[in-house]
Scaffold this motif. Structure first.
Motif, short mmCIF file in Angstrom:
data_model
loop_
_atom_site.label_atom_id
_atom_site.label_comp_id
_atom_site.label_asym_id
_atom_site.label_seq_id
_atom_site.Cartn_x
_atom_site.Cartn_y
_atom_site.Cartn_z
N TYR A 165 0.83 -1.20 0.00
CA TYR A 165 0.00 0.00 0.00
C TYR A 165 0.87 1.26 0.00
CZ TYR A 165 -3.92 -3.05 1.20
OH TYR A 165 -4.88 -4.03 1.20
N ASN A 166 0.36 2.30 -0.64
CA ASN A 166 1.01 3.59 -0.60
C ASN A 166 0.57 4.32 0.67
OD1 ASN A 166 2.35 3.39 -3.14
ND2 ASN A 166 0.41 3.86 -4.15
N ALA A 167 1.52 4.82 1.42
CA ALA A 167 1.19 5.50 2.68
C ALA A 167 1.96 6.81 2.76
CB ALA A 167 1.53 4.61 3.87
N ILE A 175 -3.08 5.74 4.54
CA ILE A 175 -2.97 4.82 3.40
C ILE A 175 -3.93 5.29 2.32
CG2 ILE A 175 -3.26 2.44 2.62
CD1 ILE A 175 -2.62 1.52 5.44
N ASP A 176 -3.40 5.49 1.11
CA ASP A 176 -4.17 6.10 0.03
C ASP A 176 -5.35 5.27 -0.43
OD1 ASP A 176 -2.44 8.24 0.09
OD2 ASP A 176 -1.18 7.49 -1.54
N GLU A 177 -5.18 3.96 -0.50
CA GLU A 177 -6.20 3.11 -1.07
C GLU A 177 -7.46 3.02 -0.19
OE1 GLU A 177 -3.10 2.54 -0.98
OE2 GLU A 177 -2.38 1.88 -2.92
N ASP A 178 -8.61 2.82 -0.83
CA ASP A 178 -9.87 2.62 -0.11
C ASP A 178 -10.01 1.14 0.26
OD1 ASP A 178 -10.59 5.29 -0.43
OD2 ASP A 178 -11.46 4.89 -2.42
N ASP A 179 -10.91 0.86 1.18
CA ASP A 179 -11.23 -0.51 1.58
C ASP A 179 -9.99 -1.30 2.03
OD1 ASP A 179 -13.92 -0.10 0.89
OD2 ASP A 179 -13.49 -0.57 -1.21
N VAL A 180 -9.16 -0.67 2.84
CA VAL A 180 -8.00 -1.37 3.40
C VAL A 180 -8.48 -2.27 4.54
CG1 VAL A 180 -5.75 -1.11 4.52
CG2 VAL A 180 -6.53 0.59 2.85
N ASP A 233 -8.96 -4.31 7.99
CA ASP A 233 -8.65 -3.91 9.37
C ASP A 233 -7.31 -4.47 9.83
OD1 ASP A 233 -10.96 -2.45 9.63
OD2 ASP A 233 -12.09 -4.04 10.66
N GLU A 234 -6.96 -5.67 9.34
CA GLU A 234 -5.68 -6.27 9.74
C GLU A 234 -4.50 -5.42 9.29
OE1 GLU A 234 -3.00 -10.34 9.26
OE2 GLU A 234 -4.97 -10.21 8.29
N ILE A 235 -4.55 -4.93 8.07
CA ILE A 235 -3.46 -4.09 7.55
C ILE A 235 -3.39 -2.78 8.31
CG2 ILE A 235 -2.49 -2.96 5.52
CD1 ILE A 235 -2.50 -6.05 5.45
N LYS A 236 -4.56 -2.18 8.54
CA LYS A 236 -4.60 -0.94 9.32
C LYS A 236 -4.04 -1.16 10.72
CE LYS A 236 -8.64 1.18 7.06
NZ LYS A 236 -10.04 1.66 7.28
N GLY A 237 -4.41 -2.29 11.31
CA GLY A 237 -3.96 -2.60 12.66
C GLY A 237 -2.46 -2.85 12.74
N ARG A 238 -1.96 -3.64 11.80
CA ARG A 238 -0.52 -3.94 11.78
C ARG A 238 0.29 -2.67 11.53
NH1 ARG A 238 0.93 -9.27 11.61
NH2 ARG A 238 -0.74 -10.79 11.24
N THR A 239 -0.21 -1.82 10.65
CA THR A 239 0.47 -0.55 10.37
C THR A 239 0.46 0.35 11.60
OG1 THR A 239 -0.16 -0.65 8.03
CG2 THR A 239 0.48 1.50 8.90
N ALA A 240 -0.70 0.42 12.24
CA ALA A 240 -0.84 1.30 13.40
C ALA A 240 0.03 0.86 14.57
CB ALA A 240 -2.31 1.33 13.83
N VAL A 241 0.05 -0.44 14.89
CA VAL A 241 0.78 -0.91 16.07
C VAL A 241 2.29 -0.78 15.90
CG1 VAL A 241 1.11 -3.37 15.47
CG2 VAL A 241 0.66 -2.70 17.85
N ALA A 242 2.75 -0.71 14.66
CA ALA A 242 4.20 -0.59 14.41
C ALA A 242 4.76 0.70 15.02
CB ALA A 242 4.47 -0.63 12.91
N GLY A 243 3.94 1.77 15.02
CA GLY A 243 4.42 3.05 15.56
C GLY A 243 4.70 3.01 17.05
N PRO A 244 3.70 2.67 17.87
CA PRO A 244 3.94 2.58 19.32
C PRO A 244 5.00 1.55 19.69
CG PRO A 244 1.59 2.71 18.87
CD PRO A 244 2.27 2.55 17.54
N MET A 245 5.07 0.45 18.95
CA MET A 245 6.10 -0.55 19.23
C MET A 245 7.49 0.03 18.99
SD MET A 245 4.43 -4.14 17.85
CE MET A 245 5.92 -5.06 18.28
N ALA A 246 7.61 0.85 17.95
CA ALA A 246 8.89 1.51 17.67
C ALA A 246 9.25 2.46 18.81
CB ALA A 246 8.81 2.26 16.34
N ASN A 247 8.26 3.19 19.33
CA ASN A 247 8.51 4.09 20.45
C ASN A 247 8.93 3.34 21.71
OD1 ASN A 247 5.91 6.20 19.26
ND2 ASN A 247 8.03 6.80 19.46
N MET A 248 8.28 2.19 21.97
CA MET A 248 8.64 1.40 23.15
C MET A 248 10.05 0.84 23.02
SD MET A 248 5.21 -0.61 24.44
CE MET A 248 4.57 -1.14 22.84
#
Length: 213
Positions: A66-68, A98-103, A105-120
């Protein structure tokens, strides 16, 4: 390969500057000279944490095809600034979109959790470096500065992880919660533990405790 558009670079720079200033204001209030002295220290922790968070999320999105792109939120920047004047930081500066429609939930979730995990992960790295530097800080102002940068970095990144995992509004936690509640609970609890350690015990006392073990 991770690429950034001109608008994305602009949004990242603006968000980074605002976030650094806001964390500084929340720490020293309107003390101008105090702000000048602590801003460079805060900037390191905020800057590395903020950029690593966005890079991690962008990388995961690209990994799944996906393009983000990071987009700042002007109203959120204003909310962030106003909150800092009250002594705390509501970090609504922007997020990876993420530019694309109908992404899924798993992809959104995996993308989202990567940020806080990087901070931790970065927070843990900061506290490890601070622990290694601690015995040397009494011998040199340079080591003392490095120690201070790392303790502040631990506190800032612990906060960013916990705050962004709140399942609210535009924050990462909402997408993680929709994807997998168990993963959200585990990551959120870990982030909150780190935040509690940073705020109640304090990074320097933590270092002393770790050395004494």
């Amino acid at each position: 390969m991770v690429e950034y558009t001109r608008n994305e670079i602009r949004d990242l720079i603006i968000s980074f500057i605002v976030l650094s200033i806001c964390f500084t204001i929340s720490t020293v209030k309107m003390n101008f000279y105090g702000a000048i002295s602590i801003l460079p220290i805060v900037t390191v922790g905020v800057g590395i944490g903020f950029m690593l968070r966005e890079l991690a999320q962008k990388f995961v999105a690209i990994k799944y095809g996906y393009n983000a792109e990071f987009k700042m939120w002007p109203l959120g920047l204003l909310i962030t600034f106003i909150s800092s004047l009250l002594g705390f930081v509501l970090a609504f500066v922007g997020s990876i979109k993420i530019d694309e429609d109908d992404v899924p939930d798993e992809i959104k979730g995996r993308t989202a959790v990567a940020g806080p995990m990087a901070n931790m992960a970065l927070a843990l790295l900061f506290i490890v470096i601070a622990t290694l530097i601690y015995p040397l800080k009494i011998h040199s102002s340079v080591f003392n500065l490095i120690f201070l940068i790392n303790t502040v970095g631990f506190s800032v990144n612990s906060f960013l992880a916990a705050f962004n995992l709140l399942p609210l509004w535009t924050l990462d936690g909402l997408n993680v919660f929709k994807w997998d509640v168990k993963i959200w609970i585990v990551t959120f609890v870990l982030a909150c533990i780190m935040l509690v350690l940073a705020t109640i015990i304090g990074a320097e006392k933590m270092v002393v405790m770790l050395i004494g073990i």
